[in-house]
Every structure is written in C-alpha cells, then in structure tokens.
Scaffold this motif. Structure first.
Motif, PDB file in Angstrom:
ATOM      1  N   PRO A 113       0.860  -1.190   0.000  1.00 28.80           N
ATOM      2  CA  PRO A 113       0.000   0.000   0.000  1.00 28.80           C
ATOM      3  C   PRO A 113       0.897   1.241   0.000  1.00 28.80           C
ATOM      4  O   PRO A 113       1.913   1.273   0.695  1.00 28.80           O
ATOM      5  N   VAL A 114       0.516   2.229  -0.815  1.00 27.32           N
ATOM      6  CA  VAL A 114       1.401   3.388  -0.967  1.00 27.32           C
ATOM      7  C   VAL A 114       0.605   4.676  -0.820  1.00 27.32           C
ATOM      8  O   VAL A 114      -0.561   4.754  -1.227  1.00 27.32           O
ATOM      9  N   ALA A 115       1.219   5.651  -0.182  1.00 26.89           N
ATOM     10  CA  ALA A 115       0.627   6.989  -0.069  1.00 26.89           C
ATOM     11  C   ALA A 115       1.655   7.995  -0.564  1.00 26.89           C
ATOM     12  O   ALA A 115       2.856   7.831  -0.333  1.00 26.89           O
ATOM     13  N   ILE A 116       1.180   9.014  -1.250  1.00 28.94           N
ATOM     14  CA  ILE A 116       2.085  10.068  -1.740  1.00 28.94           C
ATOM     15  C   ILE A 116       1.499  11.423  -1.391  1.00 28.94           C
ATOM     16  O   ILE A 116       0.267  11.615  -1.428  1.00 28.94           O
ATOM     17  N   HIS A 117       2.350  12.344  -1.010  1.00 33.47           N
ATOM     18  CA  HIS A 117       1.925  13.729  -0.763  1.00 33.47           C
ATOM     19  C   HIS A 117       3.178  14.601  -0.818  1.00 33.47           C
ATOM     20  O   HIS A 117       4.265  14.116  -1.132  1.00 33.47           O
ATOM     21  N   THR A 118       2.987  15.866  -0.496  1.00 33.87           N
ATOM     22  CA  THR A 118       4.141  16.767  -0.512  1.00 33.87           C
ATOM     23  C   THR A 118       5.022  16.541   0.712  1.00 33.87           C
ATOM     24  O   THR A 118       4.578  16.032   1.739  1.00 33.87           O
ATOM     25  N   ASP A 119       6.273  16.997   0.585  1.00 29.98           N
ATOM     26  CA  ASP A 119       7.203  16.915   1.711  1.00 29.98           C
ATOM     27  C   ASP A 119       6.656  17.655   2.935  1.00 29.98           C
ATOM     28  O   ASP A 119       6.810  17.193   4.066  1.00 29.98           O
ATOM     29  N   VAL A 120       5.997  18.793   2.715  1.00 31.21           N
ATOM     30  CA  VAL A 120       5.494  19.570   3.863  1.00 31.21           C
ATOM     31  C   VAL A 120       4.274  18.910   4.507  1.00 31.21           C
ATOM     32  O   VAL A 120       4.088  18.995   5.729  1.00 31.21           O
ATOM     33  N   THR A 121       3.448  18.232   3.717  1.00 29.84           N
ATOM     34  CA  THR A 121       2.339  17.480   4.309  1.00 29.84           C
ATOM     35  C   THR A 121       2.905  16.322   5.141  1.00 29.84           C
ATOM     36  O   THR A 121       2.435  16.054   6.251  1.00 29.84           O
ATOM     37  N   ALA A 133       3.442  18.719  17.425  1.00 24.94           N
ATOM     38  CA  ALA A 133       1.982  18.804  17.280  1.00 24.94           C
ATOM     39  C   ALA A 133       1.341  17.495  17.736  1.00 24.94           C
ATOM     40  O   ALA A 133       0.232  17.166  17.340  1.00 24.94           O
ATOM     41  N   ARG A 134       2.039  16.767  18.611  1.00 28.79           N
ATOM     42  CA  ARG A 134       1.499  15.487  19.078  1.00 28.79           C
ATOM     43  C   ARG A 134       0.161  15.719  19.781  1.00 28.79           C
ATOM     44  O   ARG A 134       0.044  16.620  20.604  1.00 28.79           O
ATOM     45  N   GLY A 135      -0.841  14.945  19.406  1.00 23.80           N
ATOM     46  CA  GLY A 135      -2.146  15.100  20.041  1.00 23.80           C
ATOM     47  C   GLY A 135      -2.970  16.249  19.479  1.00 23.80           C
ATOM     48  O   GLY A 135      -4.099  16.448  19.889  1.00 23.80           O
ATOM     49  N   LEU A 136      -2.405  17.012  18.564  1.00 23.25           N
ATOM     50  CA  LEU A 136      -3.141  18.130  17.955  1.00 23.25           C
ATOM     51  C   LEU A 136      -3.330  17.819  16.476  1.00 23.25           C
ATOM     52  O   LEU A 136      -2.362  17.703  15.739  1.00 23.25           O
ATOM     53  N   ASP A 137      -4.565  17.649  16.040  1.00 23.08           N
ATOM     54  CA  ASP A 137      -4.808  17.113  14.702  1.00 23.08           C
ATOM     55  C   ASP A 137      -5.122  18.163  13.657  1.00 23.08           C
ATOM     56  O   ASP A 137      -5.393  17.835  12.504  1.00 23.08           O
ATOM     57  N   ASP A 138      -5.108  19.433  14.053  1.00 22.38           N
ATOM     58  CA  ASP A 138      -5.348  20.508  13.085  1.00 22.38           C
ATOM     59  C   ASP A 138      -4.086  21.348  13.040  1.00 22.38           C
ATOM     60  O   ASP A 138      -3.811  22.147  13.934  1.00 22.38           O
ATOM     61  N   VAL A 139      -3.294  21.084  12.000  1.00 29.56           N
ATOM     62  CA  VAL A 139      -1.908  21.540  11.976  1.00 29.56           C
ATOM     63  C   VAL A 139      -1.591  22.213  10.644  1.00 29.56           C
ATOM     64  O   VAL A 139      -1.960  21.714   9.582  1.00 29.56           O
ATOM     65  N   VAL A 140      -0.916  23.344  10.710  1.00 29.12           N
ATOM     66  CA  VAL A 140      -0.321  23.962   9.528  1.00 29.12           C
ATOM     67  C   VAL A 140       1.186  23.894   9.704  1.00 29.12           C
ATOM     68  O   VAL A 140       1.707  24.338  10.730  1.00 29.12           O
ATOM     69  N   TYR A 141       1.873  23.296   8.744  1.00 30.32           N
ATOM     70  CA  TYR A 141       3.344  23.226   8.776  1.00 30.32           C
ATOM     71  C   TYR A 141       3.878  24.110   7.660  1.00 30.32           C
ATOM     72  O   TYR A 141       3.502  23.949   6.498  1.00 30.32           O
ATOM     73  N   ILE A 142       4.732  25.049   8.011  1.00 31.10           N
ATOM     74  CA  ILE A 142       5.274  25.985   7.019  1.00 31.10           C
ATOM     75  C   ILE A 142       6.785  25.837   6.982  1.00 31.10           C
ATOM     76  O   ILE A 142       7.454  25.957   8.011  1.00 31.10           O
ATOM     77  N   THR A 143       7.332  25.558   5.807  1.00 35.73           N
ATOM     78  CA  THR A 143       8.777  25.578   5.645  1.00 35.73           C
ATOM     79  C   THR A 143       9.175  26.850   4.916  1.00 35.73           C
ATOM     80  O   THR A 143       8.548  27.230   3.930  1.00 35.73           O
ATOM     81  N   ALA A 288      12.557  15.888   9.537  1.00 36.03           N
ATOM     82  CA  ALA A 288      11.128  16.057   9.231  1.00 36.03           C
ATOM     83  C   ALA A 288      10.787  15.441   7.869  1.00 36.03           C
ATOM     84  O   ALA A 288       9.725  14.832   7.721  1.00 36.03           O
ATOM     85  N   GLY A 289      11.680  15.576   6.894  1.00 30.01           N
ATOM     86  CA  GLY A 289      11.411  15.044   5.551  1.00 30.01           C
ATOM     87  C   GLY A 289      11.306  13.528   5.546  1.00 30.01           C
ATOM     88  O   GLY A 289      10.269  12.962   5.180  1.00 30.01           O
ATOM     89  N   PRO A 290      12.384  12.826   5.954  1.00 28.56           N
ATOM     90  CA  PRO A 290      12.306  11.364   5.965  1.00 28.56           C
ATOM     91  C   PRO A 290      11.232  10.820   6.911  1.00 28.56           C
ATOM     92  O   PRO A 290      10.517   9.871   6.564  1.00 28.56           O
ATOM     93  N   LEU A 291      11.081  11.412   8.097  1.00 29.64           N
ATOM     94  CA  LEU A 291      10.025  10.945   9.004  1.00 29.64           C
ATOM     95  C   LEU A 291       8.648  11.210   8.393  1.00 29.64           C
ATOM     96  O   LEU A 291       7.705  10.444   8.617  1.00 29.64           O
ATOM     97  N   GLY A 292       8.543  12.285   7.601  1.00 27.95           N
ATOM     98  CA  GLY A 292       7.286  12.576   6.915  1.00 27.95           C
ATOM     99  C   GLY A 292       6.913  11.462   5.948  1.00 27.95           C
ATOM    100  O   GLY A 292       5.746  11.080   5.840  1.00 27.95           O
TER     101      GLY A 292
END
Ligand code: ADP
Ligand code: ZN
Length: 307
Positions: A113-121, A133-143, A288-292
C-alpha cells in the motif's frame, strides 16, 4: 472527528519511505518514528534518480519487509487518485522533472500500500505523530527555505483537493512604502517571493545566512510570514502552526516578531488566540522530511476517511 493514529508506538508496523528533495533524496525504513535504515541518492535527472531510488528501496524492502510505502515529494505533484497522472510531477520550475512518474517508478512491483503527498504534508504528519503537534490534529506546517511550502492537516487528515495546498504563493499585504518587487517567477511579491531564502538574497544582495539578527531585511520577512499565517489561521483554524526550513531554523530571532505581528493582524478577533501557544518552531528539524515519508506510509495502512 479525530482520525489520528494512537501515539508513538515502538511496536507499530515497520514502514518504508522516500523523501524526494531538491538536492538529495532519501529511501528509508522505520518503525514508530525511529529510522532503522536509510540510503541517500543525489537529486539528478529524474530517470537516473528514480532508478537509483527504486534499487535502494528494493534492497530495503527485501531486508526489512515493510508493511507500506510513503512518498514525500517536492511539488507540485498530482494527487488525484484514479487519474492517469496520479503520483506524477506536475509542470515544475525544475523542468526536467515535469511529468516524472514518481509513484509508478518507486512502487511498481513492490506490492505495498502506498501513499504520496508533498514533503510539507509529510512533515505536518510527522510532527503530529512524533513532534511538537502530538495530540493536535489541526496543523499547519510551514517551511521557509528555498521556497515557502505549506502542509495542512484537518482532523489529522492531509488537505488534498485539486492537488495540494500552495499557500506559499498567497498574496500578502506589503509593508507600506516597501518597493522590493519580490522574487517569485509567477507572482513577484507573494509570500514566497518575499520570505524565502532567494527572496531575502535578492533584497539584500547577500545570502540569507550571512545577515545579522538586526539586519533591516528581517522585519519585511517577519511581516510577510505573519500575513500568511494570519490568513491560514482564519481559514484553517489550526491548533498549531509549525515553522521550519533553513531560514527559520537558522534565524530563531524571527519567531518573536512573527508571533507579535500575527497577533496584531488578528486584532483580538479569534477568541483565546495565544500566539506563543499556536505558533511554534518545528521539532523534528532535518529529519522532518524522511520521518514525513514514514508518517505518510502509516496513512496508507489506515482506512480512508471517506470509506
Ligand atoms: P530546501 O528549501 O531546499 O529544502 P532549506 O530548508 O535548507 O532547503 O532552505 C535553504 C534556504 O535556507 C536557502 O535559501 C538558504 O539561503 C537559507 N538558509 C540556510 N541557512 C540559513 C541561515 N542560517 N539563515 C538564513 N537563511 C538560511
Ligand atoms: Zn508565488
């Protein structure tokens, strides 16, 4: 609705990921936010890079038997499930990569099973799973780096529509009297055109990393970012806005004026808005990139929210 996964689970599934970056790409496997093994490939022509990544990935899959694959890519990338171009690169300022078939090149034959998205997502998901943002599900990540990229989670789910958010290109109000034309090839003085590293370099004729904390360019950068963040807060109502990328990591003094200017712009309208709580530095830094990519792989294992 809270659709997020349970908190960091070291006994969770082993998953594989690929981060595609502007200068290097990383294929890796990990478990519960821990990287178990990784291989690096320089970003070159897409044919060469994708073949090297596919070979690295095959080696990792044979060694670790991961349960899913996540692809976190620089954009813009087509995310329309079911379309013929799903997982292909859209026309991009890196011309050789326009149309590159990333998802098929990296996942064909693996039967995962595969998922793809942007690096920032991906980074937003990783911060949600394992970071600030652990435990917080409404998140904006800005690089804020070579460009300005924005990834958005609502209820723990990445915002995906026509393609993916491109909020780095929001138009922002300018500081009165600022005549700098901006650096975005499409829009001139959009957020990215005012705040990314190349924009700072164009404004000052020096590299952003060479500027002192008190350089007169910084208030313009903070103002543009505060404009963008205020718009995103009004639109998405995030619990956290996380700031990362080379410019933010290298210039931590920007955080205070960004918080202050964002609060000024909201002008008390959002009840109980506390800038120092909502706006925070990212916590996973260079990982953040690889863990993403690993966090994206985990999303391939959970039921689709619409299912
Ligand atoms: P990318 O956006 O390509 O993934 P980065 O997030 O590392 O990469 O961002 C690179 C940008 O960050 C460059 O424009 C560079 O000038 C800028 N940058 C790197 N270090 C610093 C620093 N210490 N201060 C300000 N800007 C920096
Ligand atoms: Zn732009």
């Amino acid at each position: 609705v809270n659709r997020s996964l349970p908190p960091n689970d070291p006994s969770g599934p082993v998953v594989a990921g690929v981060e595609l970056g502007g200068t290097k790409c990383i294929a890796l496997v990990g478990q519960g936010g821990r990287i178990l093994d990784r291989r690096e490939v320089p970003t070159d022509a897409p044919g060469v890079t994708l073949a090297a990544l596919a070979a690295a990935l095959r080696g990792l899959v044979d060694a670790w038997a991961p349960a899913a694959l996540g692809l976190a890519s620089f954009g813009p990338v087509s995310l329309r499930a079911g379309s013929a171009t799903y997982g292909h690169m859209l026309p991009t300022p890196k011309p050789a990569w326009s149309g590159a078939a990333i998802l098929p090149a990296l996942s064909d034959g693996l039967e995962l099973p595969v998922a793809i998205h942007t690096d920032v997502t991906g980074a937003a998901l990783a911060e949600n799973r394992w970071g600030s943002a652990r435990g917080l599900d409404d998140v904006v990540y800005i690089t804020v780096g070579t460009g300005v990229g924005v990834g958005i989670l609502v209820g723990g789910v990445p915002v995906t529509g026509h393609m993916h958010p491109e909020a780095g290109h929001l138009r922002v109000r300018r500081v009165g009297g600022d005549a700098f034309g901006g650096a975005c090839p499409f829009h001139g003085d959009c957020l990215e055109g005012l705040a990314a590293g190349p924009a700072i370099a164009l404004r000052t004729a020096r590299r952003a990393e060479q500027l002192g904390d008190d350089d007169p360019a910084w208030p313009f950068v903070a103002e543009a970012l505060a404009e963008g963040i205020a718009s995103l807060i009004l639109t998405v109502s995030p619990r956290r806005v996380l700031l990362g990328g080379g410019v933010m990591l290298g210039q931590p003094h920007l955080l205070a004026p960004i918080r202050e200017r964002t609060a000024d712009k909201l002008a008390g309208y959002i009840a109980s808005f506390a800038a120092h709580e909502v706006i925070a530095p990212c916590s996973l830094g260079g990982d953040a990139g690889p863990l993403g990519a690993l966090a994206l792989a985990e999303t391939a294992l959970r039921p689709h929210p619409a299912a």
